[in-house]
Design an enzyme around this catalytic site. Structure first.
Site, PDB file in Angstrom:
ATOM      1  N   GLY A  17     -34.802 -27.281 -14.375  1.00 35.75           N
ATOM      2  CA  GLY A  17     -33.655 -28.233 -14.875  1.00 35.75           C
ATOM      3  C   GLY A  17     -33.987 -29.650 -14.758  1.00 35.75           C
ATOM      4  O   GLY A  17     -35.372 -30.051 -14.861  1.00 35.75           O
TER       5      GLY A  17
ATOM      6  N   HIS B  29     -36.122 -19.531 -13.008  1.00 35.84           N
ATOM      7  CA  HIS B  29     -35.528 -18.360 -12.634  1.00 35.84           C
ATOM      8  C   HIS B  29     -36.118 -17.506 -11.920  1.00 35.84           C
ATOM      9  O   HIS B  29     -37.403 -17.236 -12.277  1.00 35.84           O
ATOM     10  CB  HIS B  29     -34.710 -17.735 -14.079  1.00 35.84           C
ATOM     11  CG  HIS B  29     -33.776 -18.589 -14.758  1.00 35.84           C
ATOM     12  ND1 HIS B  29     -32.600 -18.318 -14.753  1.00 35.84           N
ATOM     13  CD2 HIS B  29     -33.950 -19.671 -15.589  1.00 35.84           C
ATOM     14  CE1 HIS B  29     -31.941 -19.063 -15.466  1.00 35.84           C
ATOM     15  NE2 HIS B  29     -32.728 -20.193 -15.854  1.00 35.84           N
TER      16      HIS B  29
ATOM     17  N   ASP C 281     -28.571 -30.005 -18.304  1.00 35.22           N
ATOM     18  CA  ASP C 281     -29.265 -28.942 -17.615  1.00 35.22           C
ATOM     19  C   ASP C 281     -29.603 -29.554 -16.237  1.00 35.22           C
ATOM     20  O   ASP C 281     -30.621 -29.183 -15.524  1.00 35.22           O
ATOM     21  CB  ASP C 281     -30.691 -28.553 -18.178  1.00 35.22           C
ATOM     22  CG  ASP C 281     -31.352 -27.344 -17.854  1.00 35.22           C
ATOM     23  OD1 ASP C 281     -30.668 -26.485 -17.433  1.00 35.22           O
ATOM     24  OD2 ASP C 281     -32.377 -27.069 -17.832  1.00 35.22           O
TER      25      ASP C 281
ATOM     26  N   HIS D  58     -34.991 -19.169 -23.134  1.00 35.70           N
ATOM     27  CA  HIS D  58     -35.637 -18.414 -22.116  1.00 35.70           C
ATOM     28  C   HIS D  58     -36.469 -17.143 -23.006  1.00 35.70           C
ATOM     29  O   HIS D  58     -36.181 -16.008 -22.402  1.00 35.70           O
ATOM     30  CB  HIS D  58     -35.006 -18.258 -20.985  1.00 35.70           C
ATOM     31  CG  HIS D  58     -34.737 -19.512 -20.220  1.00 35.70           C
ATOM     32  ND1 HIS D  58     -35.842 -19.733 -19.283  1.00 35.70           N
ATOM     33  CD2 HIS D  58     -33.845 -20.208 -19.937  1.00 35.70           C
ATOM     34  CE1 HIS D  58     -35.491 -20.935 -18.648  1.00 35.70           C
ATOM     35  NE2 HIS D  58     -34.279 -21.317 -19.033  1.00 35.70           N
TER      36      HIS D  58
END
Length: 419
Positions: free
Chosen positions: A342, A170, A303, A224
Site C-alpha cells: 500500500g 496480501h 491505497d 492483483h
C-alpha cells in the site's frame, strides 16, 4: 436559523473551469451559491490552470445567483490567493493515523477516517485486506454500521480472490479462487454497503463472480491479477468496470503481450485507479494513463495503510506486518518480504504532486480526485464537484497547492489559515 457562510476571494474550481476571485456560499450542510465575488472583475482564461473564460466569471441561475446571496447576510471568510476545490473522494484506502479498517473496530475505523478527512478526503470507501472469510465478514458487519451512519461511502473488498502470482502485500496462504458462493457471503455480510470488490478474473469462478457482482450493484475491479489481454477483455464484457491501482500487481505492458493494462486502458467502460505518490508509478506511466483514458476515467487513490499521516515505523496490515522507511511501506517478513504494501499517501499530497510535478491542469486533477470517483460510486448528485445543492464538501488550498482548510457538510474539519 440555518447558518450561512460566504467563502470569498479564492479561485473556485467548477466543473466547467475556474472562477477567479470567486465566492462559495454555504447554508447549513449544502452549497447555496457559487460565482464571482461582488467586487470581482471578469478575467481572461488561464490555460495553465484550466481557468474558465469570462462567460464563467459571472454568476448565473445555475450557480444560484451568488451576488445576491451576499445581501442576505451571513459570515464571510476571505481566502485571497487560495483555491477552493471539491472534497476528495478515495475509492481505495485501508487505514491511516496508525489505525486500520481491517482491525474491525469502530474506534480504529474512525481514527483512519478522521486522518484522511484532515487531508481533504471527505468521502471514502473502507478497503479490507485478504483474510479468513469469517473475519472479513465480521469486519464488513462493523464497517457497514459506519456506512449507515454516513461516515463511509461503502466497503471495498480487496482480496482474498486474487492471484497468488500477484499477491503483493496480501497473505499468500489466505488467497482463494473467487467461488461465487464465497463472493456472495461477503457481499451479504456488508448488508447492502459493499461498493467494490477486487478480484483476479482469470481464476476459476472469476467471470461468474464478476457477473454476480455486476448484477448485485457492486463494482467488479480487476486487480492483483495475472490475466492476459484476452481474459481481461472477457472480464470487462462480463461487467468489470474498474482497474485496481493500474500497472501495480499485474503483468507489465509489453509489445507482444499487452496484458491487462492495455485492455483496461482502451475500454471506455473502465475507470482506472492510480496511486500518485512517486513510488508506485513512474511519471511517464501516469501521463500514458491520462493520455489514453483521460480525467473522466482516472481516479486518484491512496491505497493508504495505517502509516498514512504517521512517521516511519512498523504497522499492521491485516495479518501482515509492514515496515515504513522514508515514507515507503514494505512487508517486513515472510514469503512476500520487501513487497510494497500500500502507501502512506494522502490525497492532498497526490493533488499537489499532480499539478506541480506531473504538470496536470487543476481542472483535470479535480476531476480525477473528486468528480470521476463520485460518478463511479453513483453519488455525483451529492459530492464530487462545487455546485449548488450539493454537500458543502470543500478543500481550501494555498497558491502553492498546499492544504489549508477542509469543510465537510458545512462544518470545518480543518479551518483555513492562509498567509
Amino acid at each position: 436559523m440555518v447558518q450561512r457562510t460566504h467563502l470569498t476571494g479564492a479561485r473556485v474550481v467548477l466543473p466547467e473551469g475556474v472562477v477567479d476571485h470567486g465566492r462559495v456560499t454555504v447554508e447549513g450542510t449544502r452549497i447555496a451559491a457559487v460565482g464571482p465575488a461582488p467586487d470581482a472583475t471578469p478575467g481572461q482564461a488561464d490555460p495553465a490552470h484550466g481557468h474558465a473564460d469570462p462567460a464563467h466569471s459571472h454568476a448565473d441561475p445555475v450557480h444560484g445567483q451568488a451576488d445576491s446571496a451576499a445581501a442576505h447576510g451571513g459570515r464571510a471568510l476571505d481566502l485571497p490567493g487560495g483555491w477552493i476545490v471539491p472534497g476528495f473522494v478515495d475509492l481505495h484506502v485501508h487505514g491511516g493515523g496508525g489505525a486500520s479498517f481491517s482491525a474491525g473496530t469502530p474506534e480504529e475505523s474512525m481514527t483512519a477516517i478522521r486522518t484522511h478527512r484532515a487531508h481533504g478526503t471527505t468521502t471514502m470507501l473502507a478497503s479490507t485486506v485478504t483474510g479468513d472469510l469469517d473475519d472479513l465478514a465480521r469486519q464488513a458487519a462493523t464497517l457497514s454500521e459506519l456506512v449507515e451512519q454516513g461516515e463511509l461511502a461503502g466497503i471495498h473488498f480487496e482480496g482474498p480472490f486474487i492471484s497468488p502470482h500477484r499477491c503483493g502485500a496480501h497473505q499468500p496462504s489466505l488467497l482463494r479462487a473467487p467461488d461465487p458462493a464465497d463472493v456472495r457471503k461477503l457481499v451479504d455480510a456488508a448488508r447492502g454497503t459493499a461498493r467494490m470488490m477486487t478480484l483476479a478474473p482469470e481464476l476459476p469462478g472469476g467471470l461468474e463472480s464478476v457477473r454476480l457482482l455486476a448484477d448485485s450493484g457492486v463494482l467488479a475491479a480487476v486487480g492483483h491479477t495475472d490475466s492476459t489481454y484476452e481474459a481481461t477483455i472477457e472480464a470487462i464484457r462480463a461487467g468489470a468496470t474498474v482497474a485496481t491501482h493500474l500497472f501495480n500487481a499485474m503483468p507489465s505492458l509489453l509489445h507482444r503481450t499487452p496484458g491487462p493494462v492495455a485492455a483496461l486502458l482502451e475500454d471506455e467502460r473502465v475507470t482506472v485507479e492510480l496511486i500518485n505518490d512517486g513510488t508506485h508509478l513512474h511519471p511517464a506511466m501516469l501521463e500514458l494513463a491520462f493520455h489514453r483514458a483521460g480525467a473522466d476515467r482516472v481516479a486518484f487513490i491512496t491505497d493508504a495503510m495505517g502509516a498514512a499521516g504517521m512517521s516511519d515505523g512498523r504497522y499492521p496490515l491485516g495479518p501482515m506486518e509492514v515496515e515504513v522507511k522514508e515514507g515507503v511501506a514494505r512487508i517486513s517478513g515472510g514469503p512476500t518480504a520487501g513487497s510494497i504494501a500500500g502507501s502512506t499517501l494522502t490525497l492532498d499530497r497526490a493533488f499537489r504532486r499532480a499539478v506541480t510535478i506531473d504538470g496536470l491542469g487543476v481542472v483535470e486533477t479535480v476531476r480525477a480526485m473528486s468528480a470521476t470517483p463520485a460518478r463511479l460510486l453513483g453519488i455525483a448528485d451529492r459530492v464530487g464537484s462545487v455546485e449548488v445543492g450539493k454537500d458543502a464538501d470543500l478543500v481550501v488550498l494555498d497558491d502553492d497547492f498546499r492544504l489549508r482548510g477542509v469543510m465537510r457538510r458545512g462544518a470545518w474539519v480543518v479551518h483555513p489559515e492562509l498567509d
